[in-house]
Each structure stands twice: as structure tokens, then as C-alpha cells.
Design a protein around this motif. Structure first.
Motif, PDB file in Angstrom:
ATOM      1  N   ASP A 170       0.848  -1.184   0.000  1.00 41.85           N
ATOM      2  CA  ASP A 170       0.000   0.000   0.000  1.00 41.85           C
ATOM      3  C   ASP A 170       0.890   1.242   0.000  1.00 41.85           C
ATOM      4  N   LEU A 171       0.834   2.002  -1.096  1.00 44.10           N
ATOM      5  CA  LEU A 171       1.671   3.196  -1.221  1.00 44.10           C
ATOM      6  C   LEU A 171       0.881   4.481  -0.960  1.00 44.10           C
ATOM      7  N   ARG A 172      -0.370   4.343  -0.537  1.00 46.05           N
ATOM      8  CA  ARG A 172      -1.160   5.536  -0.231  1.00 46.05           C
ATOM      9  C   ARG A 172      -0.594   6.253   0.991  1.00 46.05           C
ATOM     10  N   GLU A 173      -0.679   7.551   0.954  1.00 48.53           N
ATOM     11  CA  GLU A 173      -0.202   8.398   2.052  1.00 48.53           C
ATOM     12  C   GLU A 173       1.273   8.121   2.367  1.00 48.53           C
ATOM     13  N   THR A 174       2.027   7.888   1.305  1.00 48.09           N
ATOM     14  CA  THR A 174       3.469   7.636   1.446  1.00 48.09           C
ATOM     15  C   THR A 174       4.229   8.793   0.823  1.00 48.09           C
ATOM     16  N   SER A 175       5.246   9.279   1.519  1.00 43.54           N
ATOM     17  CA  SER A 175       6.041  10.382   0.981  1.00 43.54           C
ATOM     18  C   SER A 175       6.774   9.933  -0.287  1.00 43.54           C
ATOM     19  N   ALA A 176       7.175  10.909  -1.097  1.00 42.27           N
ATOM     20  CA  ALA A 176       7.859  10.597  -2.356  1.00 42.27           C
ATOM     21  C   ALA A 176       9.153   9.831  -2.110  1.00 42.27           C
ATOM     22  N   VAL A 177       9.895  10.225  -1.076  1.00 39.69           N
ATOM     23  CA  VAL A 177      11.163   9.545  -0.773  1.00 39.69           C
ATOM     24  C   VAL A 177      10.911   8.105  -0.343  1.00 39.69           C
ATOM     25  N   ARG A 178       9.924   7.927   0.545  1.00 37.32           N
ATOM     26  CA  ARG A 178       9.591   6.586   1.022  1.00 37.32           C
ATOM     27  C   ARG A 178       9.040   5.729  -0.116  1.00 37.32           C
ATOM     28  N   ARG A 179       8.264   6.311  -1.001  1.00 36.52           N
ATOM     29  CA  ARG A 179       7.685   5.586  -2.135  1.00 36.52           C
ATOM     30  C   ARG A 179       8.794   5.042  -3.031  1.00 36.52           C
ATOM     31  N   THR A 180       9.767   5.900  -3.328  1.00 35.00           N
ATOM     32  CA  THR A 180      10.883   5.457  -4.180  1.00 35.00           C
ATOM     33  C   THR A 180      11.632   4.294  -3.551  1.00 35.00           C
ATOM     34  N   ASP A 181      11.823   4.366  -2.251  1.00 31.67           N
ATOM     35  CA  ASP A 181      12.532   3.299  -1.546  1.00 31.67           C
ATOM     36  C   ASP A 181      11.728   1.998  -1.567  1.00 31.67           C
ATOM     37  N   LEU A 182      10.431   2.081  -1.344  1.00 32.85           N
ATOM     38  CA  LEU A 182       9.588   0.885  -1.348  1.00 32.85           C
ATOM     39  C   LEU A 182       9.510   0.255  -2.740  1.00 32.85           C
ATOM     40  N   LEU A 183       9.484   1.083  -3.766  1.00 29.26           N
ATOM     41  CA  LEU A 183       9.396   0.562  -5.126  1.00 29.26           C
ATOM     42  C   LEU A 183      10.650  -0.215  -5.521  1.00 29.26           C
ATOM     43  N   ARG A 184      11.790   0.134  -4.943  1.00 28.31           N
ATOM     44  CA  ARG A 184      13.025  -0.588  -5.270  1.00 28.31           C
ATOM     45  C   ARG A 184      12.929  -2.046  -4.853  1.00 28.31           C
ATOM     46  N   ALA A 185      12.116  -2.342  -3.840  1.00 26.67           N
ATOM     47  CA  ALA A 185      11.983  -3.720  -3.362  1.00 26.67           C
ATOM     48  C   ALA A 185      10.611  -4.317  -3.681  1.00 26.67           C
ATOM     49  N   ALA A 186       9.792  -3.605  -4.463  1.00 30.87           N
ATOM     50  CA  ALA A 186       8.436  -4.078  -4.748  1.00 30.87           C
ATOM     51  C   ALA A 186       8.437  -5.190  -5.802  1.00 30.87           C
ATOM     52  N   HIS A 187       7.338  -5.940  -5.830  1.00 28.41           N
ATOM     53  CA  HIS A 187       7.145  -7.022  -6.795  1.00 28.41           C
ATOM     54  C   HIS A 187       5.750  -6.919  -7.401  1.00 28.41           C
ATOM     55  N   ILE A 188       5.575  -7.538  -8.555  1.00 24.44           N
ATOM     56  CA  ILE A 188       4.256  -7.692  -9.139  1.00 24.44           C
ATOM     57  C   ILE A 188       3.959  -9.188  -9.235  1.00 24.44           C
ATOM     58  N   ARG A 189       2.691  -9.532  -9.152  1.00 25.67           N
ATOM     59  CA  ARG A 189       2.309 -10.939  -9.241  1.00 25.67           C
ATOM     60  C   ARG A 189       1.941 -11.278 -10.677  1.00 25.67           C
ATOM     61  N   CYS A 190       2.514 -12.339 -11.188  1.00 23.32           N
ATOM     62  CA  CYS A 190       2.129 -12.799 -12.524  1.00 23.32           C
ATOM     63  C   CYS A 190       0.679 -13.269 -12.462  1.00 23.32           C
ATOM     64  N   PRO A 191      -0.180 -12.742 -13.328  1.00 23.10           N
ATOM     65  CA  PRO A 191      -1.610 -13.078 -13.248  1.00 23.10           C
ATOM     66  C   PRO A 191      -1.980 -14.393 -13.916  1.00 23.10           C
TER      67      PRO A 191
END
Length: 334
Positions: A31-52
Motif C-alpha cells: 500500500d503506497l497511499r499516504e506515502t512520501s515521495a522519498v519513502r515511495r521510491t525506496d519501497l518501489l526498489r523492493a516491490a514485486h508484481i504478481r504474474c496473473p
């Protein structure tokens, strides 16, 4: 559209449908809602997507790193070769050379696609080989294909995700095996040949399995290939191996690549290893290279004189040139 290298399902993805990996290895929605831009960038570096792709067994559900899909269609490189050719040592030596800035002379930089996975690969394979001088175990016969490692390669303007697959040679021979499903997803092939192979043998069955499975136009593959003649240190006193193995490398010279390919082709032919030259015959673009991942043979699982890789990045750089990751060299491999 992204082609999943695990299951070959092609899909589009949404940036608001992301997951994070928990310390236990499970995945949960991010959940990236209400996340600062700096924190969002950091979380995206470790994020994944699920193959549908639909799966009957929940254990077959799989995820891909966000960084793997966000830069367009990734380049999947398949390492092909028998169980004793040294694929695992070559890949570990290549990643080690990249970690040490080996791509800088070509104007390229590299970052991890998945920071955790890359760190695990370095600790499990690169460091034991280069720092501990330990021989690596044979590639395990996994039931499904998994990324060995993946890097973001940047030329100053464009970024490409590059994924490396190294699976057991025995499984590549069994073309119906689950672990070979990634083969049609490859964008480049790195064939690994033991410098002492040949002597009139029929060749590597894994070569035939891959080359026969991929679609051809006009009888030839449009997927570029490089042939790495590994363990060249074992024949380092033979001409022309000595000239290339210990020569200086300064950037990418297409004429030098052509000359080395010609010499490596002749070397394998003279040794009765014509069957190992099938990638050159069946691929429209192909280069051949003398390399040594370790600089010498192991004794009782160790390299007592240390590990001294030689020219391990040359096949990879040629593949980068042939696939456009390294731009400006369209003539390489033709």
C-alpha cells in the motif's frame, strides 16, 4: 506487455497492484497511499508484481521484481551447456567482474533488479568463488526455472533489465521438463563449451534441445548468441588461445570480436568439436570467445592458487551489442 520468463504468460500490469516480500519470504499487497515521495521510491526498489497467469496449485504462484518490468521488455539471457562445462563458475565470475566495475570501459553501469536476490547470489556464489577460492556445486535440478540473478544495465540514457538463467544441462535435454519453459522467452543465448571438449563427439544435447525448440526464419534463429570457450586456461599454451586469453581489453572493437570468433571457430574445428559450433551455423548473429572463469582447475573443491578470471565479460558485452543494450555496434556478430 511483459512476457513472464517463468511461465511464458504475456500480460500488462498496473503500478497500483504491487506486493512486498515479508521476512518469511511470503508476499503481501503493498500500500503506497499516504506515502512520501522519498519513502515511495525506496519501497518501489523492493516491490514485486504478481504474474496473473492462472495456476491450479497456489505453490506455483510467482512474483517478478517491479524493477524487472518497469523499463520495458527485459532481456532474458539463457546459459546453455552440459553439467561439466562450468556455466555456474562463468556466471559467478561475470557477476563478480560487473561488481568490480568491469562494464565501465563500455560506458555501462549496473544495479540490482532485486536487491535481496542479488545479495543472496553474491554471498552464495560470487564471494565463495572469488574470495574463498571454493569450487561451486553443480546447478540443482529445480522443478521450475528461476532467475539466477538480474541486473539493470544503463548506458547513460536507457535502462534495460537483464535476467540470467542457468539450469542443469540434463534438464535442457528433456525438452518437456518444467524447468525448460523459459526457453522461448530468451532474447539472447550464451552457449558454454569446455575448451577440451570435442574429439569427434556428437556434441552437447542441451545445445540441440534449445536450438531445435526456438522458432527460425529462413532456417536460422534471429536470437543472437555467443559461444564461450570456457576453461581456456587448460589450453593456454596452444595458439591462438594464448594470444586472446592474455590480451588487453579496451572497449568493444567489432573487428577484434570478428578475429577472435574466427580463431575460436578454427580452434574448435581442429579439435574435432564441430558439433559445438552449431550456434554459429544456426544463429544469424553469433560470436565466439576464449574465457577462463577461474584461471585453473580445482583440487578437492578448492583453487589453491586462487581464482583469476580472464575475459569473462567479452561474451556478455557482445550479446549486449547484438541486442542493443550497448548501442552503436550493429555489425557485431554478423
Amino acid at each position: 506487455m511483459i512476457l513472464c520468463p517463468i511461465c511464458l504468460h504475456e500480460f500488462s500490469w498496473q503500478e497500483d497492484d504491487l506486493f512486498e516480500r515479508t521476512p518469511s519470504g511470503a508476499y503481501r499487497p503493498l500500500d503506497l497511499r499516504e506515502t512520501s515521495a522519498v519513502r515511495r521510491t525506496d519501497l518501489l526498489r523492493a516491490a514485486h508484481i504478481r504474474c496473473p497467469a492462472p495456476v491450479d496449485d497456489p505453490s506455483l504462484e510467482h512474483h517478478l521484481p517491479y524493477s524487472y518490468v518497469r523499463h520495458g521488455r527485459p532481456l532474458v539471457i539463457g546459459l546453455v551447456g552440459g553439467p561439466e562445462t562450468g556455466k555456474s563458475h562463468l556466471l559467478a565470475a561475470m557477476i563478480g567482474a560487473i561488481e568490480q566495475g568491469g562494464l565501465r570501459p563500455y560506458g555501462l553501469t549496473a544495479d540490482a533488479v532485486d536487491i535481496e536476490r542479488h545479495a543472496e547470489y553474491v554471498e552464495s556464489f560470487v564471494r565463495p568463488l572469488l574470495a574463498g577460492h571454493q569450487a561451486l556445486p553443480r546447478t540443482p535440478e529445480n522443478e521450475s526455472a528461476e532467475l539466477s540473478d538480474a541486473l539493470l544495465i544503463n548506458d547513460g540514457e536507457h535502462t534495460t533489465a537483464v535476467a540470467f538463467f542457468d539450469i542443469a544441462g540434463e534438464l535442457l535435454r528433456g525438452i518437456a521438463h518444467e524447468a525448460t519453459r523459459f526457453v522461448p522467452a530468451v532474447g539472447a543465448l550464451l552457449f558454454v563449451v569446455d575448451a577440451e571438449a570435442g574429439q569427434g563427439r556428437m556434441g552437447d544435447e542441451s545445445f540441440r534441445a534449445v536450438l531445435d525448440r526456438l522458432p527460425k526464419t529462413g532456417g536460422r534463429l534471429d536470437i543472437p548468441a555467443a559461444v564461450a570457450v570456457t576453461k581456456s586456461d587448460a589450453v593456454r599454451f596452444h595458439s591462438p588461445v594464448d594470444t586472446w586469453l592474455y590480451g588487453e581489453v579496451e572497449g568493444l572493437d567489432p573487428q577484434a570480436v570478428l578475429a577472435e570468433s574466427r580463431d575460436a571457430y578454427a580452434f574448435l574445428w581442429r579439435r574435432g568439436a564441430q558439433a559445438w559450433l552449431s550456434p554459429y551455423d544456426k544463429c544469424r548473429q553469433c560470436t565466439l570467445h576464449f574465457v577462463s572463469a577461474t584461471g585453473g582447475a580445482a583440487t578437492e573443491g578448492r583453487f589453491p592458487r586462487g581464482v583469476r578470471p580472464r575475459r569473462v565479460l567479452q561474451p556478455l558485452v557482445s550479446l549486449f551489442a547484438m541486442t542493443g543494450v550497448l548501442r552503436g555496434h550493429p555489425e557485431v556478430g554478423r
